[in-house]
Write a protein that holds these residues in place. Structure first.
Motif, PDB file in Angstrom:
ATOM      1  N   VAL A 336       0.832  -1.203   0.000  1.00  0.00           N
ATOM      2  CA  VAL A 336       0.000   0.000   0.000  1.00  0.00           C
ATOM      3  C   VAL A 336       0.870   1.258   0.000  1.00  0.00           C
ATOM      4  CG1 VAL A 336      -1.588   1.350   1.433  1.00  0.00           C
ATOM      5  CG2 VAL A 336      -2.021  -1.085   1.030  1.00  0.00           C
ATOM      6  N   LEU A 337       1.951   1.250   0.762  1.00  0.00           N
ATOM      7  CA  LEU A 337       2.844   2.410   0.802  1.00  0.00           C
ATOM      8  C   LEU A 337       3.543   2.626  -0.541  1.00  0.00           C
ATOM      9  CD1 LEU A 337       4.394   1.946   4.364  1.00  0.00           C
ATOM     10  CD2 LEU A 337       2.875   3.781   3.625  1.00  0.00           C
ATOM     11  N   MET A 338       3.928   1.542  -1.201  1.00  0.00           N
ATOM     12  CA  MET A 338       4.548   1.685  -2.522  1.00  0.00           C
ATOM     13  C   MET A 338       3.548   2.228  -3.531  1.00  0.00           C
ATOM     14  SD  MET A 338       7.250  -1.497  -3.011  1.00  0.00           S
ATOM     15  CE  MET A 338       6.083  -2.820  -2.651  1.00  0.00           C
ATOM     16  N   LEU A 339       2.294   1.784  -3.470  1.00  0.00           N
ATOM     17  CA  LEU A 339       1.261   2.321  -4.354  1.00  0.00           C
ATOM     18  C   LEU A 339       1.044   3.809  -4.102  1.00  0.00           C
ATOM     19  CD1 LEU A 339      -1.374  -0.564  -4.149  1.00  0.00           C
ATOM     20  CD2 LEU A 339      -0.245   0.205  -6.248  1.00  0.00           C
ATOM     21  N   GLN A 342       4.444   5.698  -4.980  1.00  0.00           N
ATOM     22  CA  GLN A 342       4.973   5.358  -6.306  1.00  0.00           C
ATOM     23  C   GLN A 342       6.489   5.169  -6.262  1.00  0.00           C
ATOM     24  OE1 GLN A 342       3.161   4.856  -9.541  1.00  0.00           O
ATOM     25  NE2 GLN A 342       1.912   4.290  -7.774  1.00  0.00           N
ATOM     26  N   THR A 343       6.912   4.476  -5.240  1.00  0.00           N
ATOM     27  CA  THR A 343       8.344   4.206  -5.035  1.00  0.00           C
ATOM     28  C   THR A 343       8.526   2.727  -4.715  1.00  0.00           C
ATOM     29  OG1 THR A 343       8.715   6.438  -4.185  1.00  0.00           O
ATOM     30  CG2 THR A 343      10.392   4.778  -3.679  1.00  0.00           C
ATOM     31  N   PHE A 344       9.406   2.084  -5.463  1.00  0.00           N
ATOM     32  CA  PHE A 344       9.688   0.670  -5.244  1.00  0.00           C
ATOM     33  C   PHE A 344      10.765   0.524  -4.178  1.00  0.00           C
ATOM     34  CE2 PHE A 344      12.312  -3.101  -6.530  1.00  0.00           C
ATOM     35  CZ  PHE A 344      11.384  -4.075  -6.190  1.00  0.00           C
ATOM     36  N   ILE A 345      10.489  -0.298  -3.172  1.00  0.00           N
ATOM     37  CA  ILE A 345      11.461  -0.545  -2.112  1.00  0.00           C
ATOM     38  C   ILE A 345      12.313  -1.749  -2.505  1.00  0.00           C
ATOM     39  CG2 ILE A 345      11.793  -1.138   0.319  1.00  0.00           C
ATOM     40  CD1 ILE A 345      10.784   1.712  -0.199  1.00  0.00           C
ATOM     41  N   PRO A 356      10.011  -0.387 -11.425  1.00  0.00           N
ATOM     42  CA  PRO A 356       8.978   0.011 -12.389  1.00  0.00           C
ATOM     43  C   PRO A 356       8.801   1.523 -12.433  1.00  0.00           C
ATOM     44  CG  PRO A 356       7.987  -0.844 -10.382  1.00  0.00           C
ATOM     45  CD  PRO A 356       9.459  -1.093 -10.258  1.00  0.00           C
ATOM     46  N   GLU A 357       8.466   2.048 -13.618  1.00  0.00           N
ATOM     47  CA  GLU A 357       8.237   3.491 -13.756  1.00  0.00           C
ATOM     48  C   GLU A 357       6.967   3.902 -13.026  1.00  0.00           C
ATOM     49  OE1 GLU A 357       8.261   4.602 -17.835  1.00  0.00           O
ATOM     50  OE2 GLU A 357      10.317   3.915 -18.189  1.00  0.00           O
ATOM     51  N   LYS A 358       5.952   3.050 -13.082  1.00  0.00           N
ATOM     52  CA  LYS A 358       4.700   3.288 -12.368  1.00  0.00           C
ATOM     53  C   LYS A 358       4.315   2.027 -11.600  1.00  0.00           C
ATOM     54  CE  LYS A 358       2.707   6.714 -15.533  1.00  0.00           C
ATOM     55  NZ  LYS A 358       1.519   7.030 -16.391  1.00  0.00           N
TER      56      LYS A 358
END
Length: 380
Positions: A336-339, A342-345, A356-358
Motif C-alpha cells: 500500500v505504501l509503494m502504491l 509510487q516508489t519501489f522498495i 517500475p516506472e509506475k
C-alpha cells in the motif's frame, strides 16, 4: 473491496510517516537479542513502542495478564480504527490470527507447572487461540463477529480471505483483518533452530531474504501486529483496492516442505490474477522467509506464472525479520505504501532489478508450514 486503513506495530514503528521513512533507508532492525529474552538474532519492536505497550498493559487491570501478542493487536487495531474513522456504533467483524499465539505465557505457565505442579487461574483464558480477537473486540467495544485462527505464516492473509467472504456474503459491510505475533521467546527460537533454518551470521544483512546466492538458511524472527480495515465497494478514502484473492494448498511430503516450483503459489497467484494479464502486475511482495528452499521455490513459481516478463520483486523480511502470522499484513502495508508513494522498495542484496516506472498493481504472497499459500492483488 477497499482497504481504508492499516494500523501496525513492528520494528518499523507505528506511524505511517515513520514506517515509510524506515523503508526508504537501506538499514535493518535485526540485532542480537541480548537485551531481550533470548541471545539469537531477532527484530524487536522499538523502545518507544515497548513503552506504549507497557502503558496499555497498565491502563486496565484486566490487561495486566495478557500476552504481548494481544497487546500488539489492540494497539494496531486502535490505530487502524482511528484512521478509518470507524466508531463503536459501526458493526464490523474482527479476524486477527496468530501462528504461535500466546507463546510467552505458554512458556511462563508451563515453567510454573514444572516447578510447582500447579498453574495460575488465568493460564487457560489468557492462552486460548481466540484470545486476540476477543480482547480486541472488548477494547474497541465492537458488536460484530470475532474470529481467531492459526494457519501458520499465511494467517494474516487468510484473515483477509475471511473478511472478504463475510463482506461479499452481505452479513457485514466492514471487517478488520490481520495478524499478531510476539514469538521472540527461547523455546520458539529453539524450534526454528532445530529445523536448521535460523540465521547464524551477524554480517551486514543477517537475513538474506531473496538472495538466491546464499549458501546458508538465514531466517530471523521478528515481532509485531498489523491490521487492515476492509470495506465493501470502492471508497473515496481507499488506500488500495483488492482486485483479486487466491489460495491453494499442496499435498504434504514433509511437515515443513514446499515443492520445488511451489505449486501452491502458482495456483494462488493465478487465482488472484483471474482475467488480469500477468503483464499488468508491477511489483510482487514475496513471502521470501530467507531460507534457501523457501526463497527459491517461490521464485520458481513466479517464473512459471509470469514467464519472461517478471514484475519487480521485493520483500521486507531482510529488514524486520519474519513475523510469522503477522507477516502477510505487514507485506500488504508495504504494498500500500509503494502504491501511495509510487516508489519501489528494493532489497539491498539484489542488484539486478529495474524498478517500475509506475506502480499500479502489486501482488502480495504468503505461505505457511503445510503448503498453504495466499496471494492478494492490490491496485490504486
Amino acid at each position: 473491496m477497499s482497504i481504508t486503513a492499516i494500523g501496525s506495530v513492528s520494528p518499523l514503528g507505528t506511524s505511517e510517516n515513520e514506517i515509510w521513512e524506515n523503508y526508504l533507508h537501506s538499514g535493518h532492525f535485526i540485532k542480537n537479542g541480548k537485551d531481550h529474552t533470548c541471545t539469537e538474532l531477532v527484530a524487536t519492536i522499538r523502545d518507544t513502542v515497548k513503552e506504549e505497550v507497557e502503558s496499555l498493559r497498565n491502563s486496565d487491570q484486566k490487561y495486566k495478564n495478557l500476552d504481548a501478542s494481544v497487546l500488539y493487536a489492540i494497539l494496531a487495531s486502535r490505530i487502524a480504527l482511528n484512521k478509518a474513522g470507524w466508531t463503536k456504533e459501526d458493526v464490523f467483524g474482527i479476524n486477527i490470527g496468530s501462528s504461535r499465539g500466546a507463546t510467552s505465557l505458554f512458556e511462563k505457565y508451563y515453567d510454573e507447572f514444572l516447578l510447582r505442579k500447579r498453574v495460575s487461574t488465568l493460564s487457560s483464558p489468557t492462552t486460548t487461540l481466540g484470545n486476540i480477537s476477543s480482547w480486541v473486540a472488548h477494547d474497541l467495544q465492537s458488536s460484530g463477529p470475532e474470529i481467531s485462527h492459526s494457519i501458520t505464516c499465511s494467517t494474516a492473509l487468510h484473515a483477509v480471505l475471511n473478511g472478504a467472504v463475510w463482506i461479499q456474503s452481505g452479513i457485514c459491510n466492514k471487517f478488520m483483518a490481520g495478524g499478531s505475533e510476539a514469538s521472540l521467546t527461547p523455546f520458539t527460537i529453539a524450534q526454528m533452530k532445530a529445523m536448521k533454518i535460523y540465521a547464524t551470521e551477524e554480517d551486514t544483512y543477517p537475513c538474506k531474504a531473496f538472495d538466491l546466492e546464499k549458501t546458508r538458511n538465514s531466517m530471523v524472527l521478528g515481532e509485531g501486529a498489523a491490521v487492515a480495515c476492509l470495506e465493501k465497494g470502492i471508497k473515496e478514502n481507499a488506500l488500495a483496492v483488492i482486485e483479486g484473492i487466491g489460495y491453494a494448498t499442496e499435498p504434504l511430503e514433509h511437515n515443513i516442505s514446499i515443492s520445488t516450483n511451489a505449486d501452491c503459489f502458482q495456483k494462488s497467484m493465478k487465482m488472484a490474477l483471474g482475467d488480469i494479464s500477468p503483464d499488468e502486475v508491477d511489483v510482487i511482495v514475496m513471502h521470501a522467509p530467507g531460507t534457501i528452499k523457501g526463497d527459491l521455490s517461490e521464485y520458481n513459481a513466479i517464473k512459471k506464472v509470469f514467464c519472461n516478463k517478471l514484475p519487480a520483486l521485493t520483500t521486507n523480511k531482510w529488514k524486520v525479520g519474519h513475523t510469522f502470522g503477522a507477516s502477510g499484513m505487514l507485506s500488504i502495508e508495504l504494498a500500500v505504501l509503494m502504491l501511495k508513494h509510487q516508489t519501489f522498495i528494493e532489497i539491498p542484496l539484489i542488484n539486478s532489478q529495474n524498478p517500475p516506472e509506475k506502480i499500479n498493481r502489486v501482488l502480495v504472497n504468503a505461505v505457511g508450514f503445510g503448503g498453504n499459500a495466499v496471494s492478494v492483488l492490490l491496485s490504486k
